[in-house]
Scaffold this active site. Structure first.
Site, PDB file in Angstrom:
ATOM      1  N   GLU A  18     -28.180   9.932   1.919  1.00 33.96           N
ATOM      2  CA  GLU A  18     -28.444   8.521   2.206  1.00 33.96           C
ATOM      3  C   GLU A  18     -29.818   8.290   2.850  1.00 33.96           C
ATOM      4  O   GLU A  18     -30.025   7.288   3.532  1.00 33.96           O
ATOM      5  CB  GLU A  18     -27.349   7.967   3.120  1.00 33.96           C
ATOM      6  CG  GLU A  18     -25.982   7.987   2.468  1.00 33.96           C
ATOM      7  CD  GLU A  18     -24.969   7.192   3.266  1.00 33.96           C
ATOM      8  OE1 GLU A  18     -24.653   6.068   2.867  1.00 33.96           O
ATOM      9  OE2 GLU A  18     -24.522   7.700   4.313  1.00 33.96           O
TER      10      GLU A  18
ATOM     11  N   HIS B 167     -28.612   5.770  11.246  1.00 34.62           N
ATOM     12  CA  HIS B 167     -27.467   5.431  10.397  1.00 34.62           C
ATOM     13  C   HIS B 167     -26.275   6.187  10.932  1.00 34.62           C
ATOM     14  O   HIS B 167     -26.351   7.406  11.136  1.00 34.62           O
ATOM     15  CB  HIS B 167     -27.706   5.810   8.931  1.00 34.62           C
ATOM     16  CG  HIS B 167     -26.437   5.764   8.130  1.00 34.62           C
ATOM     17  ND1 HIS B 167     -25.663   4.631   8.054  1.00 34.62           N
ATOM     18  CD2 HIS B 167     -25.778   6.715   7.419  1.00 34.62           C
ATOM     19  CE1 HIS B 167     -24.592   4.881   7.314  1.00 34.62           C
ATOM     20  NE2 HIS B 167     -24.638   6.145   6.919  1.00 34.62           N
TER      21      HIS B 167
ATOM     22  N   HIS C  77     -21.645   6.295  11.482  1.00 35.79           N
ATOM     23  CA  HIS C  77     -20.304   5.883  11.076  1.00 35.79           C
ATOM     24  C   HIS C  77     -19.515   5.550  12.349  1.00 35.79           C
ATOM     25  O   HIS C  77     -18.318   5.838  12.448  1.00 35.79           O
ATOM     26  CB  HIS C  77     -19.628   6.987  10.266  1.00 35.79           C
ATOM     27  CG  HIS C  77     -20.422   7.451   9.072  1.00 35.79           C
ATOM     28  ND1 HIS C  77     -20.274   8.692   8.498  1.00 35.79           N
ATOM     29  CD2 HIS C  77     -21.385   6.825   8.343  1.00 35.79           C
ATOM     30  CE1 HIS C  77     -21.109   8.821   7.469  1.00 35.79           C
ATOM     31  NE2 HIS C  77     -21.801   7.697   7.372  1.00 35.79           N
TER      32      HIS C  77
ATOM     33  N   HIS D 263     -17.856   1.631   6.068  1.00 36.05           N
ATOM     34  CA  HIS D 263     -18.737   2.795   6.105  1.00 36.05           C
ATOM     35  C   HIS D 263     -19.308   3.031   7.512  1.00 36.05           C
ATOM     36  O   HIS D 263     -19.070   4.081   8.100  1.00 36.05           O
ATOM     37  CB  HIS D 263     -19.848   2.559   5.075  1.00 36.05           C
ATOM     38  CG  HIS D 263     -20.820   3.696   4.933  1.00 36.05           C
ATOM     39  ND1 HIS D 263     -21.594   3.861   3.811  1.00 36.05           N
ATOM     40  CD2 HIS D 263     -21.175   4.706   5.767  1.00 36.05           C
ATOM     41  CE1 HIS D 263     -22.359   4.932   3.952  1.00 36.05           C
ATOM     42  NE2 HIS D 263     -22.125   5.456   5.131  1.00 36.05           N
TER      43      HIS D 263
END
Ligand SMILES: [Zn+2]
Length: 270
Positions: free
Chosen positions: A111, A130, A132, A201
């Site tokens: 990603e 980024h 989760h 996500h």
């Protein structure tokens, strides 16, 4: 063999060789390096990975990057590895197409396009996380907006957009932002905000520095947890007024060095 026949044969072989050459994929040129990054920035990037683990924002997954100080067209991020294991030797340089400058066999996060496309869209951004982050997930799937209810998360006051990969892609995906087009769509949803949720996500968090983006990541997770608790109590939740948020953010921004120093020392002590 008659000369004419031999000539035709040779021409035919040459044509075949040209056709084969054209059909074989040309080896992509690795982008040029912007030069070795400041070791202090690399140290902070390694620390940021570990702090985010310590604070429950990332686990075996998730990544953090920093824009290269010498070039707005390059960013720095670890190879594909669990954040807690990142060392300076794992830090790689990428261009904004998220092509590694010098992979040397090291794998890249699937990603990584999140980072390249947000750096391209947001010149003000110098660091990206980024994650989760578990407590934010309910706010990405219910339509209940994530809103600041205490002063530490005042930076959320402008609204937290939600990226839905199903809408962005027009169909079914494996939920991963695994190409530049999805990265651009996510950057579009983020707009000028500091945080966007990713439906089902996680989240992406951006900022002008590693300490700020780590701070925002930590307090986005904490606000989400507190907001779910407040909503579960069943009363009317009083959120920060936009003016309270503006003043609180102005005050807190000047103090971010304090938790950063603490978190970094703890992260480096392990
Ligand atoms: Zn992810």
């Amino acid at each position: 063999m008659p000369a004419l026949l031999r000539r035709h044969l040779l021409l035919g072989l040459a044509a075949t060789a040209v056709a084969l050459h054209a059909a074989s994929p040309s080896k992509a040129q690795a982008p040029a390096s912007a030069g070795p990054p400041d070791p202090a920035l690399v140290e902070d990037l390694v620390a940021a990975n570990r702090i985010l683990v310590d604070q429950g924002v990332v686990d075996g997954y998730g990544h953090v990057s920093a824009r290269h100080p010498a070039s707005a067209e390059r960013y720095l991020m670890a190879r594909s590895i669990a954040p807690e294991l990142v060392t300076a030797a794992d830090i790689m340089e990428y261009d904004l197409d998220s092509v590694p400058v010098d992979a040397r066999g090291r794998g890249s996060y699937l990603e990584r396009f999140i980072h390249g496309e947000i750096y391209r869209a947001r010149p003000d951004v110098r660091a990206i996380v980024h994650n989760h982050s578990p407590s934010v997930i309910p706010f990405g799937v219910t339509g209940v907006p994530l809103r600041p209810l205490y002063h530490m998360s005042a930076f959320l006051a402008g609204g937290v957009p939600v990226f839905d990969i199903r809408q962005a892609s027009g169909g079914m995906t494996d939920m991963l932002v695994r190409d530049a087009a999805l990265g651009r769509a996510l950057a579009g949803t983020l707009g000028a905000a500091p945080v966007a949720l990713m439906r089902g996500h996680g989240a992406v968090v951006v900022g002008p520095s590693l300490p700020v983006v780590v701070f925002r990541s930590v307090y986005t997770e904490v606000n989400a947890r507190l907001q779910a608790q407040a909503l579960a109590l069943g009363g009317t939740v009083t959120y920060l007024d936009p003016e309270e948020a503006r003043r609180a953010e102005a005050s807190i921004t000047g103090t971010i060095g304090r938790p950063w120093e603490l978190w970094k020392r703890k992260a480096q002590g392990r």
